[in-house]
Design a protein around this motif. Structure first.
Motif, PDB file in Angstrom:
ATOM      1  N   ASN A  26       0.845  -1.200   0.000  1.00 41.68           N
ATOM      2  CA  ASN A  26       0.000   0.000   0.000  1.00 41.68           C
ATOM      3  C   ASN A  26       0.876   1.245   0.000  1.00 41.68           C
ATOM      4  O   ASN A  26       1.921   1.290   0.639  1.00 41.68           O
ATOM      5  CB  ASN A  26      -0.912   0.024   1.227  1.00 41.68           C
ATOM      6  N   HIS A  31      -3.782   2.606  -1.488  1.00 44.04           N
ATOM      7  CA  HIS A  31      -3.965   1.516  -2.443  1.00 44.04           C
ATOM      8  C   HIS A  31      -2.602   0.986  -2.881  1.00 44.04           C
ATOM      9  O   HIS A  31      -1.569   1.547  -2.537  1.00 44.04           O
ATOM     10  CB  HIS A  31      -4.823   1.951  -3.645  1.00 44.04           C
ATOM     11  N   MET A  32      -2.616  -0.094  -3.621  1.00 47.09           N
ATOM     12  CA  MET A  32      -1.387  -0.745  -4.035  1.00 47.09           C
ATOM     13  C   MET A  32      -0.628   0.157  -5.009  1.00 47.09           C
ATOM     14  O   MET A  32      -1.178   0.601  -6.013  1.00 47.09           O
ATOM     15  CB  MET A  32      -1.725  -2.088  -4.684  1.00 47.09           C
ATOM     16  N   GLN A  78      -5.517  -3.391  -2.765  1.00 43.26           N
ATOM     17  CA  GLN A  78      -4.768  -2.999  -1.573  1.00 43.26           C
ATOM     18  C   GLN A  78      -4.617  -4.205  -0.664  1.00 43.26           C
ATOM     19  O   GLN A  78      -5.340  -5.191  -0.806  1.00 43.26           O
ATOM     20  CB  GLN A  78      -5.481  -1.872  -0.840  1.00 43.26           C
TER      21      GLN A  78
END
Length: 144
Positions: A26, A31-32, A78
């Motif tokens: 993250n 988020h990723m 995520q």
């Protein structure tokens, strides 16, 4: 009519490789991070090859080097999402392959990201293009 790309679905892929996100995937936005998508693509391709006995990163006399990559993003992922990578072969040459992948979040049918890797297979000693090993070619043909 829209020129917007359409996300692939699981039905668009021939095989699948399970992956797990990690806490440090993250970013500050929750988020990723985009670089993680490429690491997941790389893990899926190499893991798939290793599990089938087609690649030993330390000893294989011929192996693939990435010469081109790309990624499109359709949705966020995520930690702690589970990710499944869909794999397919778009083009198979004498010494190269274009692998296309979809990253699917949890049990979703539509990909959150779609990417590709072009690998040129080279000999370990000189890093010059080499013909795909027969077993590798056969396995990759199964992904077409």
């Amino acid at each position: 009519m829209s020129d917007r790309p359409v996300a692939p679905t699981r039905a668009d892929f021939k095989d699948f490789y399970p992956l797990q996100t990690r806490w440090n995937d993250n970013d500050a936005y929750g988020h990723m991070n985009n670089v993680v998508h490429y690491a997941l693509f790389d893990t899926a391709v190499n893991g798939w090859l290793i599990e089938r006995g087609l690649l030993d990163p330390l000893t294989s006399p011929v192996f693939g080097l990435v010469v081109e990559t790309g990624c499109r993003y359709f949705g966020e992922m995520q930690f702690p999402d589970r990710v499944t990578a869909g794999l397919r072969v778009a083009k198979l040459g004498r010494s190269s392959v274009r692998m296309e992948l979809g990253l699917f979040r949890n049990d979703e049918d539509v990909a959150s990201a779609e990417g590709f890797f072009v690998h040129v297979y080279v000999d370990r000693t000189h890093h010059r293009p080499a013909q795909l090993p027969a077993a590798t070619r056969t396995a990759l043909e199964g992904l077409q």
